[in-house]
Design an enzyme around this catalytic site. Sequence first.
Site, mmCIF file in Angstrom:
data_model
loop_
_atom_site.group_PDB
_atom_site.id
_atom_site.type_symbol
_atom_site.label_atom_id
_atom_site.label_comp_id
_atom_site.label_asym_id
_atom_site.label_seq_id
_atom_site.Cartn_x
_atom_site.Cartn_y
_atom_site.Cartn_z
ATOM 1 N N ASP A 121 3.360 43.918 38.465
ATOM 2 C CA ASP A 121 4.316 42.750 38.349
ATOM 3 C C ASP A 121 3.806 41.863 39.153
ATOM 4 O O ASP A 121 3.606 41.755 40.160
ATOM 5 C CB ASP A 121 5.657 43.516 39.145
ATOM 6 C CG ASP A 121 6.335 44.582 38.492
ATOM 7 O OD1 ASP A 121 5.954 44.591 36.997
ATOM 8 O OD2 ASP A 121 6.950 45.547 38.841
ATOM 9 N N ASP A 162 15.072 47.256 29.858
ATOM 10 C CA ASP A 162 15.196 47.520 31.361
ATOM 11 C C ASP A 162 16.754 47.991 30.953
ATOM 12 O O ASP A 162 17.893 47.203 31.542
ATOM 13 C CB ASP A 162 15.295 46.205 31.988
ATOM 14 C CG ASP A 162 13.737 45.838 32.257
ATOM 15 O OD1 ASP A 162 12.835 46.417 32.120
ATOM 16 O OD2 ASP A 162 13.652 44.314 32.158
#
Length: 523
Positions: free
Chosen positions: A224, A379
């Site tokens: 990330d 997600d």
Amino acid sequence: MITLLDYGAGNVRSVVNAIESLGEQVRTVTDGEDILSADKLVFPGVGAFGNMMKILNEKNYAEPLRAYLNADRPFLGICLGLQALFEESEEAPGVRGLGFIPGSVRRFDIDLSVPHIGWNGLSVRQPSRIFNGLRGDEKFYFVHSYYVAPADDSAVLTTTDYGCTFASSIQKGNVIATQFHPEKSGRAGLQVLKNFLESGGDAVRPPHSPEKTVLAKRIIACLDVRSDDRGDLVVTKGDQYDVRESGDVRNLGKPVDLARRYYEEGADEVTFLNITGFRDFPLEDMPMISVLRQTSRNVFVPLTIGGGIRDYTDKDGRKYSALDVAAEYFRSGADKVSIGSDAVLIVEEYLKTGQMTGRSAIEEIARVYGNQAVVISVDPRRVYVSTPEDVKHNVIETATPGPGGEKYCWYQCTIRGGREGRDLDAVTLARVCEKLGAGEILLNCIDKDGTNSGFDLELINAVRGAVTIPVIASSGAGCAEHFHEVFSRTDAESALAAGIFHRQEVPIRDVKNYLKDRVEIRV
């Protein structure tokens, strides 16, 4: 000097980097004469057969290429560069291939996920100098939905098994072509390239070549990436998507350095998720482009990039499509792009009419670069209900009851980094994205993120049972046993982790060592 036939589709930067890492120089074809004058010609192809042949003909490359092949001069085709050698393809009926090898290109019609994505082996059918220095039991990286079917087996160099046995490489004189990607196959792939580039050498049959091959489960390292409060790009990690600690963005390292470390430790793929909010336009976010370019110089496994792949209008009113953004990432070294929040919005629009427009980011990128190049990053979070009839969504009975003792739940899709829930469930999202052209589902779970309690097996089984494309399990890994659990209790093709790798709590090599002899992996 090695001549590269780049017709403008996909990631050729990694091929150039791989060749240059072996000490060679590369020049790119600009006209048909460059093909005819080449000493050694490399043709990497990515995307769709019809689009490839259209461009080759428009650029007047097809006839010089046929002449070069018929003269039996050194040639290496990669992936679509193999399929181009054949007469026709089921992917593009009526479109003529180069016709150098009699036969056709067929779509997989099997009871396994398609595309065939991942590391698989080679069964060697005849000796070749490209096998020099190889063990024979090594695995190579494949990503394709179509395979070549020669009219006879005389040119078949290797075969590979995936629901059927198909020709995974061919050799006819000095013409060699592979369905797998040497430039993305680590040390073994670089050795294949080295053997092709070097003149001479005896034809050999490597030891330990299997009669049947098995697709490996993939271990993926995820980074990330975002700007910290000083504007520097760092690798971070959230706990249920909160990346701040004591007010500051967690800094777990530099993206390029970590990616190289994971490659050296045995990661099968590396994924970058750019979680920095774009203020203007992603192509002006040059640090991330630079990260890809630098990483691809030394990391010879697949690279995926996610973040900001959508339509934009810049401050000057110039419009850019998601396809433009994806193209820049591919040219910078990415093999796949990951679409997150915008996939949710695309599916919501599709569900209003039930009609495909052909203009969504998923459809456009898949049409040009192939569905194997499009990953959907989901997600979701759990929403508990008392009975399945309480909602219109896909509901599962769960072994983990809710706070009120609820025995059922559905998985709500979110956008904006998990900050906004939508009236859409993850199973529906995955089904529609597959229909629109996506080739893979990256399945995160907000509830499990940062908990180190294991993957959400119920979520994975629900989505995996709803689609025929590969699924990547993500969120929750805390030990090597969790990887074995997800591979033994679900049909997920790969598993991804971040924090435990960044903090070296569970190194990738330890995961591989634990899985060895338990699960088919690349060692």
